[in-house]
Design a protein around this motif. Structure first.
Motif, PDB file in Angstrom:
ATOM      1  N   GLY A  35       0.796  -1.218   0.000  1.00  0.00           N
ATOM      2  CA  GLY A  35       0.000   0.000   0.000  1.00  0.00           C
ATOM      3  C   GLY A  35       0.826   1.264   0.000  1.00  0.00           C
ATOM      4  O   GLY A  35       2.023   1.253   0.313  1.00  0.00           O
ATOM      5  N   TRP A  36       0.164   2.350  -0.364  1.00  0.00           N
ATOM      6  CA  TRP A  36       0.719   3.697  -0.275  1.00  0.00           C
ATOM      7  C   TRP A  36      -0.073   4.464   0.784  1.00  0.00           C
ATOM      8  O   TRP A  36      -1.309   4.465   0.772  1.00  0.00           O
ATOM      9  N   PHE A  37       0.665   5.112   1.650  1.00  0.00           N
ATOM     10  CA  PHE A  37       0.090   5.942   2.690  1.00  0.00           C
ATOM     11  C   PHE A  37       0.756   7.306   2.616  1.00  0.00           C
ATOM     12  O   PHE A  37       1.849   7.444   2.067  1.00  0.00           O
ATOM     13  N   GLY A  47      -4.345   6.187   4.622  1.00  0.00           N
ATOM     14  CA  GLY A  47      -4.219   5.305   3.484  1.00  0.00           C
ATOM     15  C   GLY A  47      -4.595   6.003   2.195  1.00  0.00           C
ATOM     16  O   GLY A  47      -5.579   6.746   2.158  1.00  0.00           O
ATOM     17  N   VAL A  48      -3.821   5.766   1.157  1.00  0.00           N
ATOM     18  CA  VAL A  48      -4.073   6.343  -0.164  1.00  0.00           C
ATOM     19  C   VAL A  48      -4.605   5.269  -1.105  1.00  0.00           C
ATOM     20  O   VAL A  48      -5.655   5.424  -1.721  1.00  0.00           O
ATOM     21  N   ALA A  49      -3.867   4.160  -1.209  1.00  0.00           N
ATOM     22  CA  ALA A  49      -4.261   3.063  -2.098  1.00  0.00           C
ATOM     23  C   ALA A  49      -3.558   1.794  -1.641  1.00  0.00           C
ATOM     24  O   ALA A  49      -2.410   1.844  -1.200  1.00  0.00           O
ATOM     25  N   VAL A  50      -4.280   0.684  -1.767  1.00  0.00           N
ATOM     26  CA  VAL A  50      -3.735  -0.618  -1.389  1.00  0.00           C
ATOM     27  C   VAL A  50      -4.090  -1.637  -2.465  1.00  0.00           C
ATOM     28  O   VAL A  50      -5.189  -1.599  -3.029  1.00  0.00           O
ATOM     29  N   ILE A  51      -3.161  -2.544  -2.723  1.00  0.00           N
ATOM     30  CA  ILE A  51      -3.418  -3.689  -3.603  1.00  0.00           C
ATOM     31  C   ILE A  51      -3.033  -4.935  -2.820  1.00  0.00           C
ATOM     32  O   ILE A  51      -1.915  -5.029  -2.305  1.00  0.00           O
ATOM     33  N   ASP A  52      -3.962  -5.888  -2.723  1.00  0.00           N
ATOM     34  CA  ASP A  52      -3.677  -7.026  -1.854  1.00  0.00           C
ATOM     35  C   ASP A  52      -3.103  -8.207  -2.636  1.00  0.00           C
ATOM     36  O   ASP A  52      -2.805  -8.109  -3.831  1.00  0.00           O
ATOM     37  N   SER A  53      -2.952  -9.328  -1.942  1.00  0.00           N
ATOM     38  CA  SER A  53      -2.299 -10.487  -2.552  1.00  0.00           C
ATOM     39  C   SER A  53      -3.145 -11.118  -3.664  1.00  0.00           C
ATOM     40  O   SER A  53      -2.621 -11.895  -4.465  1.00  0.00           O
ATOM     41  N   GLN A  54      -4.443 -10.783  -3.704  1.00  0.00           N
ATOM     42  CA  GLN A  54      -5.328 -11.267  -4.765  1.00  0.00           C
ATOM     43  C   GLN A  54      -5.492 -10.223  -5.873  1.00  0.00           C
ATOM     44  O   GLN A  54      -6.343 -10.386  -6.745  1.00  0.00           O
ATOM     45  N   ALA A  55      -4.703  -9.161  -5.799  1.00  0.00           N
ATOM     46  CA  ALA A  55      -4.723  -8.070  -6.781  1.00  0.00           C
ATOM     47  C   ALA A  55      -5.988  -7.216  -6.697  1.00  0.00           C
ATOM     48  O   ALA A  55      -6.279  -6.463  -7.633  1.00  0.00           O
ATOM     49  N   SER A  56      -6.721  -7.319  -5.608  1.00  0.00           N
ATOM     50  CA  SER A  56      -7.836  -6.406  -5.384  1.00  0.00           C
ATOM     51  C   SER A  56      -7.289  -5.081  -4.884  1.00  0.00           C
ATOM     52  O   SER A  56      -6.294  -5.055  -4.153  1.00  0.00           O
ATOM     53  N   THR A  57      -7.952  -4.005  -5.268  1.00  0.00           N
ATOM     54  CA  THR A  57      -7.474  -2.676  -4.908  1.00  0.00           C
ATOM     55  C   THR A  57      -8.522  -1.914  -4.112  1.00  0.00           C
ATOM     56  O   THR A  57      -9.724  -2.183  -4.197  1.00  0.00           O
ATOM     57  N   SER A  58      -8.013  -0.952  -3.342  1.00  0.00           N
ATOM     58  CA  SER A  58      -8.887  -0.075  -2.591  1.00  0.00           C
ATOM     59  C   SER A  58      -8.244   1.309  -2.559  1.00  0.00           C
ATOM     60  O   SER A  58      -7.019   1.413  -2.425  1.00  0.00           O
ATOM     61  N   TYR A  59      -9.068   2.348  -2.709  1.00  0.00           N
ATOM     62  CA  TYR A  59      -8.565   3.719  -2.777  1.00  0.00           C
ATOM     63  C   TYR A  59      -9.296   4.606  -1.780  1.00  0.00           C
ATOM     64  O   TYR A  59     -10.491   4.423  -1.513  1.00  0.00           O
ATOM     65  N   ALA A  60      -8.583   5.592  -1.278  1.00  0.00           N
ATOM     66  CA  ALA A  60      -9.231   6.640  -0.498  1.00  0.00           C
ATOM     67  C   ALA A  60     -10.182   7.403  -1.420  1.00  0.00           C
ATOM     68  O   ALA A  60      -9.886   7.596  -2.606  1.00  0.00           O
ATOM     69  N   ASP A  61     -11.310   7.841  -0.879  1.00  0.00           N
ATOM     70  CA  ASP A  61     -12.290   8.563  -1.694  1.00  0.00           C
ATOM     71  C   ASP A  61     -11.673   9.792  -2.368  1.00  0.00           C
ATOM     72  O   ASP A  61     -12.030  10.147  -3.483  1.00  0.00           O
ATOM     73  N   SER A  62     -10.736  10.418  -1.684  1.00  0.00           N
ATOM     74  CA  SER A  62     -10.134  11.659  -2.192  1.00  0.00           C
ATOM     75  C   SER A  62      -9.270  11.464  -3.428  1.00  0.00           C
ATOM     76  O   SER A  62      -8.951  12.437  -4.114  1.00  0.00           O
ATOM     77  N   VAL A  63      -8.870  10.217  -3.713  1.00  0.00           N
ATOM     78  CA  VAL A  63      -7.989   9.984  -4.861  1.00  0.00           C
ATOM     79  C   VAL A  63      -8.617   9.102  -5.934  1.00  0.00           C
ATOM     80  O   VAL A  63      -8.013   8.878  -6.982  1.00  0.00           O
ATOM     81  N   LYS A  64      -9.818   8.595  -5.685  1.00  0.00           N
ATOM     82  CA  LYS A  64     -10.479   7.725  -6.662  1.00  0.00           C
ATOM     83  C   LYS A  64     -10.620   8.438  -7.999  1.00  0.00           C
ATOM     84  O   LYS A  64     -11.019   9.606  -8.058  1.00  0.00           O
TER      85      LYS A  64
END
Length: 126
Positions: A35-37, A47-64
């Motif tokens: 992840g990037w923080f 938290g800014v953005a994370v990519i997990d071991s299954q390649a799923s991603t999640s983003y902060a609302d402010s950067v989507k």
């Protein structure tokens, strides 16, 4: 020895782009959540953005819609492409890794990360 080294930060004008890289050693980025923080002066790390071991991603609302996180498994590197930068994106950006999934869980919990890089500064002027 696990090591994370960020690069790519700098100073840009609003609307510009930057590409952050985090070169990992001692483990394979493909097998772990990454992840990037960021942390601005006087503010908590977020938290800014994370990519997990299954390649799923999640983003902060402010950067989507503006930032994209990815892994370059061949180079064992984590990437953050940042477009349409805003002055409020100004912060020290850190790369981190976690043994946990999923991405959304880690995005909200920097404490779930057990290894951190030294950070790279991003400054966006208006």
């Amino acid at each position: 020895q696990v090591r994370l080294v960020e690069s790519g930060g700098g100073s840009v004008q609003a609307g510009g782009s930057l590409r952050l890289s985090c070169e990992a050693s001692g483990f394979s980025v493909s097998a772990y959540s990454m992840g990037w923080f960021r942390q601005a002066p006087g503010k908590e790390r977020e938290g800014v953005a994370v990519i997990d071991s299954q390649a799923s991603t999640s983003y902060a609302d402010s950067v989507k819609g503006r930032f994209t996180i990815s892994k370059d498994n061949a180079k064992n590197t984590l990437i953050l492409q940042m477009n349409s930068l805003k002055p409020e994106d100004t912060a020290m950006y850190y790369c981190a890794t976690s043994a946990y999934d999923p991405a959304r869980y880690i995005l909200d919990r920097p404490g779930a990360c057990n290894r951190w890089g030294q950070g790279t500064q991003v400054t966006v002027s208006s």
